[in-house]
Design an enzyme around this catalytic site. Structure first.
Site, PDB file in Angstrom:
ATOM      1  N   ARG A   1       0.867  -1.182   0.000  1.00 43.85           N
ATOM      2  CA  ARG A   1       0.000   0.000   0.000  1.00 43.85           C
ATOM      3  C   ARG A   1       0.898   1.225   0.000  1.00 43.85           C
ATOM      4  O   ARG A   1       0.814   2.096   0.867  1.00 43.85           O
ATOM      5  CB  ARG A   1      -0.923  -0.001   1.218  1.00 43.85           C
ATOM      6  CG  ARG A   1      -2.042  -1.042   1.133  1.00 43.85           C
ATOM      7  CD  ARG A   1      -2.794  -1.098   2.430  1.00 43.85           C
ATOM      8  NE  ARG A   1      -3.947  -1.985   2.363  1.00 43.85           N
ATOM      9  CZ  ARG A   1      -4.525  -2.546   3.415  1.00 43.85           C
ATOM     10  NH1 ARG A   1      -4.038  -2.313   4.619  1.00 43.85           N
ATOM     11  NH2 ARG A   1      -5.572  -3.324   3.289  1.00 43.85           N
TER      12      ARG A   1
ATOM     13  N   ASP B   1      -4.076  -7.231  18.695  1.00 45.66           N
ATOM     14  CA  ASP B   1      -4.332  -6.045  19.508  1.00 45.66           C
ATOM     15  C   ASP B   1      -5.124  -6.383  20.767  1.00 45.66           C
ATOM     16  O   ASP B   1      -4.787  -5.953  21.868  1.00 45.66           O
ATOM     17  CB  ASP B   1      -5.042  -4.961  18.693  1.00 45.66           C
ATOM     18  CG  ASP B   1      -6.190  -5.499  17.836  1.00 45.66           C
ATOM     19  OD1 ASP B   1      -6.678  -6.624  18.097  1.00 45.66           O
ATOM     20  OD2 ASP B   1      -6.606  -4.794  16.899  1.00 45.66           O
TER      21      ASP B   1
END
Length: 641
Positions: free
Chosen positions: A191, A393
Site C-alpha cells: 500500500r 491487539d
C-alpha cells in the site's frame, strides 16, 4: 539520502536495521504542553468541516488553522474534533486545569463551554475582545466536575457590525518534568501510495512536534514505499526522524512489533512511547499531539487508543470503546453506553440529543489503527504474540491489563479507516481471526470448552447451511492448528497464510466474480429472491433446513441474494445462490454440494470433539510457551537479525 533518513536493503526480503546510535531520551519541556490544537477544517476535502466547528447561525469561513467570523454569527467547537475530553483528563491524569490560547483579530466573544454526563451545556469562562490586532487571548477551565463524563470546547460569537478572526488555537496543560519520547510505527504491505500519503501528512503537520522523535516504516511488501516519486522528498523533510525498514511479511503483528523492538533496543529511558498507525488510514495528524500529550500526563502508564471513523462514511464513528467476549470469540463489542456506527453530525433516535460521547468509558482493548503503547508496558508484559494478524491487539491489551496497564480509548483522537462491514467475512484472514481468538481465549478467559464447542458448532452449521464450504474448511483448519499447540506460531504465521490460501482455493464460492460474468450462469437468469423475516422459532427452522439439506430438498434452483439478506435460513433454500460480496464489487456463487457438506460436517464434528477433550492440555502448553513466544529473542529470530 541525507543523514539517517532512510535505510534500504538489496531486495524486498532483505532485513535492514536502523542506525545503531539512535537513542530515545526524555527531555526538559519548553513551556506548557500542547494537548490538542483548535482546527476548523479536516485533512482532506471529503471530511466535513462540521466535525471541527459547527456554524450555529450567521456566516464564517473555516480554514485548517483558523476561522473568520462574519457579523451576527456564532460558531461552536462542541464537535467531535473540537471538544477537549475533560472527563478522561480528570480521571487518568493529575492535571487540574487546561488553558485555551488563541490569537485574535477584531471584535467578538470567546467562551469555553462545558458539558456533563447528560450533555447539558454550561459556560465556564468567557472574554470579550474589541479592536484586537493579533491579540493573544487565554481562557482557563478547571478539570474538576467531569469524573463520570463531559467535555470542554471553544465557542466564538459576534454581534451585528462585529467581525472576528481566530487562529493558532491551542489547548495547553502544565508540562511534566520530563517529556516522554515517542516513535510512530507504520506497518505497510503493498500500500505504497497510502503509506506515502501518511508520511507526507506527518511531515507537513507535526514533524516538529517535540514529543515525536522517530517514525518507523516496516515495509513488508514487494511494491515498496521507497519506489514512489515522493519518497525522497518526504525523507528529506523528516530527516533523522524517518527510519525505513524492509523485512519479510510477518503480518500486522510483525510490522508493528518491529517498532517496539527498535525503540526497546535504542532507548535510554523506559519512559518512551510507541504509537502504532495503519498504513491505509486517512490521518488526522493532530491525533499524534492528542495521544502523546495525554500519555505524558497520565499518573500511571496506560495504553492510549485512538478512535476509528469510517472512511467511506467520514461522519461515522465506528465505536466509542470496545471489548471482546473472549470465551465466545466475539471481538468488537461496544461497551455499555458507547456510540456505535454513530453519525457524529446526527442525533440519537431515542433521546434526540446530538451524538456526542459524554459519558467516560472503560475500554477492553483498542484496535491498532492508532494505539500508543508505553515502553513500561512492554517491559512488564513482553512483546505481542506472533499472530501474523487478527486479535493481536486484543490479546495484548488483555495481557497488559493483567499486569496492571488498562487501555484508554481517547475521544477526539481519530483516524479514518475502511469500514469493516464492507469487508467480506468469507476471506482467508478468517482463519487467523478464528485461530487467534481461540488462543486468546485460552490465555485470558475461563476457557469453558463446552461453551466454546457450542459456539464453533453453531458457526459450522450456519456455514454449511449457507453453502460456504470454504469458510467451513477455514474454521476446521483454525481449530486443528490451535490443537497443534504453540509450535504453530513458530514462523510467525507465514506457512499458515500460504496453506489456508491453498485450502480455500479448492472451493469455488470463495472466489469473486463480476455479476455479468458468472461462470456457467447467464446474467439474465439471475433474479433477486428476497429473504423472509428472521424466523420467530429459529430452532425449529434450523432443524427443518438441516433435514432439507440432508435429503437434498430445495425451494429455489437459482437466485440472487443481497448481502444483507444472505442469512442461513434463506440461503439454505437454494440449489445455487448468487450472493453479493460485502465489498459490493462482485458476487460469490454458492452451490449445494451434498458430498462436501457431509465430509466437512464429519471433519468439523471430529475436530471440535478433539477440542473439547484436549483443549485444557493445549491451553497449558500456550501458557507455558507465552514467555518465550513474546520475548525479544523470539522476535529477533523472526526478523532474522
Amino acid at each position: 539520502m541525507p543523514g539517517k533518513a532512510a535505510v534500504t536493503g538489496e531486495a524486498p526480503s532483505a532485513m535492514v536495521s536502523t542506525i545503531d546510535d539512535t537513542r530515545f531520551a526524555e527531555r526538559t519541556p519548553q513551556g506548557r504542553l500542547t494537548a490538542q490544537r483548535g482546527l476548523y477544517a479536516g485533512p482532506a476535502p471529503i471530511v466535513s468541516k462540521d466535525l471541527y466547528a459547527e456554524l450555529e447561525w450567521g456566516s464564517a469561513v473555516r480554514e485548517r488553522a483558523g476561522i473568520a467570523i462574519e457579523p451576527a454569527s456564532k460558531v461552536s467547537g462542541n464537535t467531535y474534533f473540537g471538544r477537549f475530553p475533560a472527563s478522561y483528563w480528570q480521571r487518568w491524569t493529575d492535571v487540574t486545569e487546561v488553558q485555551v490560547e488563541a490569537v485574535v483579530t477584531g471584535d467578538g466573544q470567546l467562551s469555553v463551554g462545558a458539558s456533563d454526563i447528560e450533555g447539558d451545556p454550561r459556560v465556564v469562562a468567557a472574554e470579550v475582545v474589541a479592536g484586537a490586532k493579533q491579540q493573544k487571548v487565554t481562557l482557563t477551565a478547571k478539570l474538576d466536575k467531569f469524573y463520570d463524563g463531559g467535555a470542554l470546547w471553544l465557542d466564538l460569537e459576534t454581534e451585528g457590525g462585529q467581525s472576528l478572526r481566530v487562529e493558532k488555537v491551542r489547548w495547553t496543560v502544565e508540562a511534566p518534568e520530563k517529556i516522554r519520547p515517542t516513535a510512530v510505527t507504520i506497518c505497510t504491505m503493498n500500500r505504497a501510495d497510502d503509506c506515502l500519503s501518511n508520511l507526507q501528512a506527518l511531515a507537513a503537520d507535526v514533524s516538529s512536534l517535540e514529543t515525536l522523535d522517530a517514525i518507523y516504516v516496516a515495509d513488508q511488501g514487494t511494491d515498496l514505499v521507497e519506489s514512489r516519486d515522493g519518497f525522497e522528498q518526504v525523507a528529506k523533510d523528516l530527516g533523522d526522524k524517518l527510519h525505513y525498514i524492509k523485512q519479510p511479511n510477518l503480518g500486522g503483528a510483525g510490522g508493528f512489533t518491529r517498532g517496539l523492538y527498535e525503540v526497546a533496543g535504542h532507548t535510554e529511558t523506559e519512559h518512551a512511547n510507541v504509537l502504532f498507525m495503519d498504513d491505509d488510514v486517512l490521518l488526522e495528524p493532530d491525533l499524534v499531539i492528542r495521544m502523546t500529550a495525554f500519555s505524558n500526563r497520565t499518573v500511571n502508564p496506560v495504553i492510549v487508543g485512538g478512535q476509528m471513523l469510517n472512511l467511506l462514511h467520514p461522519n461515522q464513528l465506528h465505536v466509542g470503546a470496545e471489548y471482546a467476549r473472549l470465551n465466545t470469540l466475539e471481538p468488537g463489542q461496544p461497551v455499555q453506553h458507547s456510540l456505535s456506527t454513530a453519525d457524529l453530525l446526527g442525533v440519537d433516535e431515542e433521546t434526540l440529543k446530538p451524538n456526542r460521547q459524554e459519558r467516560r468509558l472503560d475500554a477492553g482493548y483498542n484496535g491498532w489503527w492508532s494505539c500508543l503503547i508505553p515502553y513500561e508496558v512492554v517491559k512488564a508484559t513482553g512483546y505481542p504474540l506472533p499472530f501474523f494478524f487478527q486479535w493481536d491487539d486484543a490479546e495484548y491489551s488483555y495481557r497488559a491489563r493483567a499486569h496492571g496497564f488498562p487501555t484508554v480509548t481517547l475521544p477526539g483522537a481519530g483516524v479514518w479507516h475502511a469500514d469493516f462491514h464492507w469487508k467480506d467475512w468469507d476471506e482467508w484472514h478468517r482463519y487467523f481471526n478464528l485461530r487467534n481468538s481461540i488462543i486468546t481465549a485460552a490465555l485470558h478467559s475461563p476457557f469453558n470448552l463446552n461453551l466454546l464447542s457450542r459456539v464453533l458448532i453453531a458457526q459450522l452449521v450456519r456455514y454449511l447451511l449457507g453453502m460456504q464450504y470454504g469458510l467451513s474448511a477455514t474454521l476446521i483448519k483454525a481449530v486443528e492448528d490451535f490443537l497443534e499447540g504453540p509450535e504453530v506460531l513458530r514462523d510467525g504465521g507465514v506457512a499458515a497464510m500460504k496453506e489456508i490460501r491453498r485450502i480455500r482455493d479448492e472451493y469455488p464460492e470463495t472466489k469473486r466474480h463480476k455479476a455479468t460474468d458468472v461462470p456457467g450462469i447467464a446474467s439474465n437468469d439471475i433474479g433477486i429472491i428476497n429473504s423472509a423475516p428472521r424466523p420467530s422459532m429459529q430452532r425449529l427452522v434450523l432443524i427443518k433446513r438441516i433435514l432439507d439439506r440432508v435429503l437434498g430438498r430445495s425451494r429455489h434452483s437459482l437466485g440472487a441474494i443481497p448481502i444483507d439478506e444472505a442469512h442461513w435460513w434463506h440461503v439454505a433454500t437454494f440449489d445455487t445462490a448468487v450472493v453479493t460480496d460485502a465489498s459490493q464489487e462482485g458476487v460469490r456463487v454458492r452451490s449445494y454440494d451434498r458430498a462436501k457438506m457431509f465430509d466437512l460436517a464429519r471433519r468439523g464434528a471430529k475436530v471440535i470433539q478433539r477440542l473439547r477433550k484436549e483443549g485444557a492440555a493445549v491451553q497449558e502448553q500456550y501458557k507455558r510457551a507465552m514467555p518465550e513466544l513474546t520475548s525479544r529473542d523470539n522476535w529477533k529470530r523472526l526478523y532474522e537479525l
